[in-house]
Design an enzyme around this catalytic site. Structure first.
Site, PDB file in Angstrom:
ATOM      1  N   HIS A 270       0.836  -1.214   0.000  1.00 13.01           N
ATOM      2  CA  HIS A 270       0.000   0.000   0.000  1.00 13.01           C
ATOM      3  C   HIS A 270       0.862   1.252   0.000  1.00 13.01           C
ATOM      4  CE1 HIS A 270      -3.301   2.713   1.278  1.00 13.01           C
ATOM      5  NE2 HIS A 270      -4.069   1.766   0.808  1.00 13.01           N
ATOM      6  N   PHE A 271       1.390   1.688  -0.979  1.00 13.62           N
ATOM      7  CA  PHE A 271       1.440   1.184  -2.341  1.00 13.62           C
ATOM      8  C   PHE A 271       2.900   0.986  -2.723  1.00 13.62           C
ATOM      9  CE2 PHE A 271      -2.489   3.677  -2.077  1.00 13.62           C
ATOM     10  CZ  PHE A 271      -3.410   2.761  -2.551  1.00 13.62           C
TER      11      PHE A 271
END
Length: 155
Positions: free
Chosen positions: A34-35
Site C-alpha cells: 500500500h502502495f
C-alpha cells in the site's frame, strides 16, 4: 496478523479523554502493498489506531464507574473525514474524547494529527462484550501498562 497502532499513551483521563502517539515506520508490513514505491498508510488503519485508543478509554471508564470488565467492539463509524496522507517517517497524534458510556456501550469523538495538521476525524460507537476471562483481563492490563509507561497522569 495483529496490528498495535498505538506506541504510547501520553495523556490519560478515563471518563474524559486520552491522547496517544504512533510513529509510522517504513518497516510497517502494510507499506509493502500500500502502495509499492509510494507508501501510504491505509486510512482504515488510522481509524483502527483511534479505535484502539477510544476502546481502552471507554473500557477503563466503565470499569472505574461500575467495576465491570468489558471488551469494546466498534459498531458504527460515522462522519469520517480524511484530509491528508500519512507516510513513513510521520508521527500521528491521536486524541479521543468520551461522548457517552453505559453498560451497553459507548461513543467517542476522535482525531488524528500530524504535527499541528488534522489528518482524520471521526465518531466511533462501540458495543461492550462482557469478559469473564481472567487471562484476557491480564493481557489487557499488561498492554495498557505498557502504553501508559511514561504517561503524565496514569491514574
Amino acid at each position: 496478523m495483529r496490528f498495535f497502532l498505538i506506541d504510547k499513551i501520553v495523556s490519560w483521563h478515563p471518563g474524559e479523554s486520552a491522547e496517544a502517539i504512533k510513529n509510522i515506520a517504513l518497516s510497517e508490513d502494510f507499506f509493502r502493498d500500500h502502495f509499492p514505491r509510494r507508501p501510504v498508510m491505509p486510512g482504515m488503519l488510522i481509524i483502527e489506531g483511534m479505535a484502539q485508543l477510544s476502546g481502552v478509554l471507554l473500557e477503563e471508564t466503565l470499569k472505574r464507574e461500575t467495576g465491570l470488565s468489558v471488551k469494546a467492539v466498534v459498531s458504527i463509524i460515522e462522519r469520517t473525514k480524511f484530509r491528508d496522507m500519512v507516510k513513513p517517517g510521520d508521527q500521528l497524534f491521536y486524541r479521543a474524547t468520551v461522548q457517552s458510556v453505559n453498560e451497553m456501550g459507548g461513543k467517542a469523538r476522535c482525531q488524528a494529527f500530524r504535527d499541528d495538521r488534522k489528518i482524520t476525524e471521526t465518531a466511533l460507537t462501540f458495543g461492550f462484550k462482557k469478559t469473564d476471562d481472567d487471562k484476557l483481563d491480564v493481557i489487557r492490563g499488561e498492554l495498557l501498562s505498557l502504553w501508559l509507561r511514561d504517561c503524565e497522569d496514569p491514574k
